[in-house]
Design a protein around this motif. Sequence first.
Motif, short mmCIF file in Angstrom:
data_model
loop_
_atom_site.label_atom_id
_atom_site.label_comp_id
_atom_site.label_asym_id
_atom_site.label_seq_id
_atom_site.Cartn_x
_atom_site.Cartn_y
_atom_site.Cartn_z
N ILE A 1 13.55 19.60 -5.85
CA ILE A 1 13.09 18.73 -6.94
C ILE A 1 12.11 17.71 -6.37
N LEU A 2 10.90 17.75 -6.91
CA LEU A 2 9.85 16.84 -6.46
C LEU A 2 9.86 15.61 -7.38
N ALA A 3 10.54 14.54 -6.95
CA ALA A 3 10.70 13.36 -7.80
C ALA A 3 9.47 12.47 -7.81
N VAL A 4 8.81 12.36 -6.64
CA VAL A 4 7.56 11.59 -6.52
C VAL A 4 6.56 12.50 -5.83
N ASP A 5 5.40 12.70 -6.48
CA ASP A 5 4.48 13.75 -6.05
C ASP A 5 3.11 13.20 -5.65
N ASP A 6 2.94 12.93 -4.34
CA ASP A 6 1.65 12.55 -3.78
C ASP A 6 1.04 11.34 -4.50
N VAL A 7 1.76 10.23 -4.46
CA VAL A 7 1.38 9.01 -5.17
C VAL A 7 0.70 8.02 -4.22
N SER A 8 -0.41 7.43 -4.68
CA SER A 8 -1.12 6.42 -3.89
C SER A 8 -1.61 5.30 -4.81
N GLU B 1 0.86 -1.19 0.00
CA GLU B 1 0.00 0.00 0.00
C GLU B 1 0.89 1.24 0.00
N VAL B 2 0.73 2.04 -1.02
CA VAL B 2 1.47 3.30 -1.13
C VAL B 2 0.48 4.44 -0.90
N LYS B 3 0.72 5.24 0.14
CA LYS B 3 -0.25 6.25 0.56
C LYS B 3 0.36 7.66 0.57
N ASN B 4 -0.08 8.47 -0.38
CA ASN B 4 0.30 9.89 -0.42
C ASN B 4 1.81 10.09 -0.29
N VAL B 5 2.56 9.33 -1.06
CA VAL B 5 4.02 9.35 -0.95
C VAL B 5 4.62 10.50 -1.76
N LYS B 6 5.53 11.21 -1.12
CA LYS B 6 6.30 12.25 -1.79
C LYS B 6 7.79 12.03 -1.52
N LYS B 7 8.60 12.36 -2.53
CA LYS B 7 10.05 12.35 -2.36
C LYS B 7 10.61 13.64 -2.93
N VAL B 8 11.25 14.42 -2.06
CA VAL B 8 11.82 15.70 -2.45
C VAL B 8 13.34 15.64 -2.30
N TYR B 9 14.02 16.03 -3.37
CA TYR B 9 15.48 16.17 -3.33
C TYR B 9 15.81 17.65 -3.27
N ARG B 10 16.80 17.99 -2.50
CA ARG B 10 17.24 19.40 -2.43
C ARG B 10 18.67 19.50 -2.95
N MET B 11 18.84 20.34 -3.95
CA MET B 11 20.16 20.60 -4.52
C MET B 11 20.45 22.09 -4.37
#
Length: 277
Positions: free
Chosen positions: A25-32, A10-20
């Motif tokens: 950089i929003l690599a994964v944006d609110d995925v469910s 179960e993937v719930k509202n997943v976000k992954k942000v990288y900072r350079m």
Amino acid sequence: MEQNGEKVIEVKNVKKVYRMGRERILAVDDVSFEIYKGEFCCLLGTSGSGKSTLLNLMAGIEKLSTGQIIIKGKNIHKMSEKGLAKFRQRYLGFVFQSYNLINSMTALENVELPLVFKKVRPRSREKMAREMLTSVGLGKRMRHRPKEMSGGQQQRVGIARAFVAKPEIVFADEPTGNLDTRTTKEVMNIIKDIAKKNNQTIVMVTHDRSLAQYADKIIHILDGKIQEVEVVDREEICEVNAAEAAQQPEVKAVTVEEAISKLNQEQENIKEQVEIL
């Protein structure tokens, strides 16, 4: 595939942000989404779409920024590194694009490796590794090292290693990216057949739409977001294939005598044409 079975991921509202530096950089944006036991799920997208990042998050290789990923009822991002390592050993298998074999080891030793970490006894793990290599068509290559094998053979070793401990879930990141078309089909059929036989769940990342057709569920990803979740109806595909087959010209069966008679007639025709010339 019917989605009334056990939810394994179960993937719930997943976000992954990288900072350079100052850039975000929003690599994964609110995925469910959800994946069920025995399902073959494909994360499909172009390079840079975020699909591989999402796979790494699901495997616990990278840490998410926000959201939850629950596998087998466990929130994997709340686990300690030690706990996560044990969880991977127990439930997960991995197939990589670059094979990730140990060059100093034989095919047999590479496949045995996950069983060593699971503390399977030497005689048992060798037997399991031999059976697995035989099932992927490498029964005569067990003592070869990676540099003595083709790319397709190396990936078969990688598949055998991923499946030898019969993990419930196998993550595959562009598993045929370095292979030719014929070998790609062979490798994909092996993965699908083994998973179906053992009711294992596959999560595969690819940019190739033709490979996505092996999946029961295709999650289309673009710019870190889900664009569409496509559930493949296998029964409908079978019906279409049957309909197409029914439209093919009928092939009439002939006896051996009829075939010989036809061949003799053709030879006579050729003889007449030669005489005319």
